[in-house]
Design an enzyme around this catalytic site. Structure first.
Site, short mmCIF file in Angstrom:
data_model
loop_
_atom_site.label_atom_id
_atom_site.label_comp_id
_atom_site.label_asym_id
_atom_site.label_seq_id
_atom_site.Cartn_x
_atom_site.Cartn_y
_atom_site.Cartn_z
N LYS A 218 14.41 -38.22 54.22
CA LYS A 218 13.96 -38.62 52.88
C LYS A 218 14.58 -37.69 51.86
CE LYS A 218 9.55 -38.88 50.30
NZ LYS A 218 8.07 -38.78 50.44
N LYS A 254 14.75 -42.85 53.51
CA LYS A 254 13.79 -43.07 52.44
C LYS A 254 14.22 -42.33 51.18
CE LYS A 254 8.92 -42.42 51.12
NZ LYS A 254 7.56 -42.02 51.55
#
EC number: 4.1.2.4
Length: 318
Positions: A218, A254
Site C-alpha cells: 500500500k 492498494k
C-alpha cells in the site's frame, strides 16, 4: 481461490541491485495518461466496478459506534436504491471491498456489518499508525488486538527509519513477525512512500515487504505530504510484477491518500490494467483507500443515469 503470498527468504542481492530510472517512469505515466484512456461509453461500467475495490475508511479522532455503523451501512449499500435500479444492478450485489477503521473500532464495525447481513471484511490499521513510532512489542500486540476483535485485514506501517538507512534485514524480520501476528488475516504493508525519498527506495521497500509475506503493498497512510501518485504506483506495480514472475505469488496493490474523484480512480484502474492485467481489477488484488471518493463516483453515476447534474452535497452520505 487465490494462493496467498507465503513470502520467501530475504534476497538482498535482488534488493540491492534494484534501481529505478525516474525519467522512464515519467515517460510511461505520460503515455498512459495520453493514449490509454477509457472510452466514455465504458466509464460508467468501470466506475461501478471500482466501488467493489474501495476500502471505505474512517480514521478520525472522533470516531464512535454511531458513525462506524453509518459507514458500514454505506459500505453495504454504496448506491441509492433509485440509482441501483437505474443502472440495472441487482439489489445487494454491489458492496465496497472492505470497511477500514482503527483497532478500537473493529468490534463496532464487525457488529454493524453483522446486523446488516453484509459479507464485507473489516480492515484495521495497526502498528502505531500512521507513524509506527512504538516498540515492536506494542505494534505486534496491536495487530493481535485487532485480529481478536474480528479484523480480517490488517494495514500495518513499515519502519521508515529502517528503509531510509537501507537496513533491509531488520525491516524484513519485523515484517515477518507482523505477518505471523496477523495469522489468517491478510496483511497490507503501508510503505509511507512520501517519506522514502526516492523511487528506488520505494521499489526496494516493495520487494522486501513482499518477501516478508505481505498480501498487499500500500502506498500511504494518507497523512504524509506525498501520498498516492501515478509514478509511485507504477514503480510499485512493476515490483509486484517482478515478484510474481520470480515466485509465482500474486500480491495485491492498494493506493491510498489523495484519490478523491472519478477521474482519479479511472486513471488508477488504467494503470492496473496496463501494467498487471485485467485480473488485477478485482478486490482480491486491488483496493483503493478512500473516504470521499465514493461520494464523487455516486454523483457521476447519478448524472449519467438521470441526465441531470448533481452536486456533491446532494448525494446521500454515509
Amino acid at each position: 481461490m487465490l494462493e496467498r503470498n507465503s513470502g520467501i527468504p530475504l534476497n538482498l542481492g535482488w534488493v540491492n541491485r534494484s534501481c529505478v530510472n525516474d525519467q522512464a517512469v515519467k515517460n510511461r505515466v505520460q503515455d498512459l495518461l495520453s493514449s490509454r484512456l477509457i472510452h466514455a461509453d465504458h466509464q460508467v461500467e468501470w466506475l461501478a466496478r471500482s466501488i467493489q475495490c474501495i476500502d471505505l475508511t474512517t480514521l478520525a479522532g472522533d470516531d464512535c459506534p454511531s458513525n462506524v455503523a453509518r459507514l458500514c451501512s454505506k459500505a453495504a449499500h454504496p448506491l441509492s436504491d433509485d440509482l441501483t435500479r437505474a443502472l440495472q444492478i441487482k439489489h445487494g450485489l454491489l458492496t465496497t471491498g472492505a470497511v477500514c477503521v482503527y483497532p478500537a473500532r473493529v468490534a463496532d464495525a464487525v457488529l454493524g456489518l453483522e446486523r446488516l447481513g453484509a459479507n464485507i471484511p473489516v480492515a484495521s490499521v495497526a502498528t502505531g499508525f500512521p507513524t509506527g513510532q512504538t516498540s515492536l512489542k506494542i505494534r505486534l500486540e496491536e495487530i493481535e488486538f485487532a485480529v481478536a476483535n474480528g479484523a480480517k485485514e490488517i494495514d500495518i506501517v513499515i519502519n521508515r527509519e529502517l528503509a531510509l538507512s537501507q537496513n533491509w534485514g531488520e525491516l524484513y524480520n519485523e515484517l515477518v513477525e507482523m505477518r505471523k501476528a496477523c495469522g489468517e488475516s491478510h496483511m497490507k504493508s503501508i510503505l509511507a512512500v512520501g517519506e522514502l525519498c526516492t523511487l528506488t527506495n520505494i521499489y526496494k521497500a516493495s520487494l522486501v515487504a513482499m518477501m516478508a509475506g505481505s498480501d498487499f503493498i500500500k502506498t500511504s497512510t494518507g497523512k504524509e505530504t506525498v501520498n498516492a501518485t501515478l509514478p509511485i504506483g507504477l514503480v510499485m506495480c512493476r515490483a509486484i510484477r517482478a515478484y510474481n514472475r520470480k515466485t509465482g505469488f500474486k500480491v495485491g496493490f492498494k493506493p491510498a491518500g489523495g484519490i478523491r474523484t472519478s477521474k482519479d480512480v479511472l486513471q488508477w484502474m488504467t494503470l492496473m490494467k496496463e501494467e498487471l492485467g485485467d485480473n488485477y481489477l478485482t478486490p482480491d488484488l486491488f483496493r483503493i483507500g478512500a473516504s470521499a471518493l465514493l461520494n464523487d463516483i455516486e454523483r457521476n453515476l447519478a448524472n449519467y443515469a438521470t441526465g441531470g447534474y448533481f452536486l456533491a452535497e446532494e448525494m446521500p452520505m454515509a
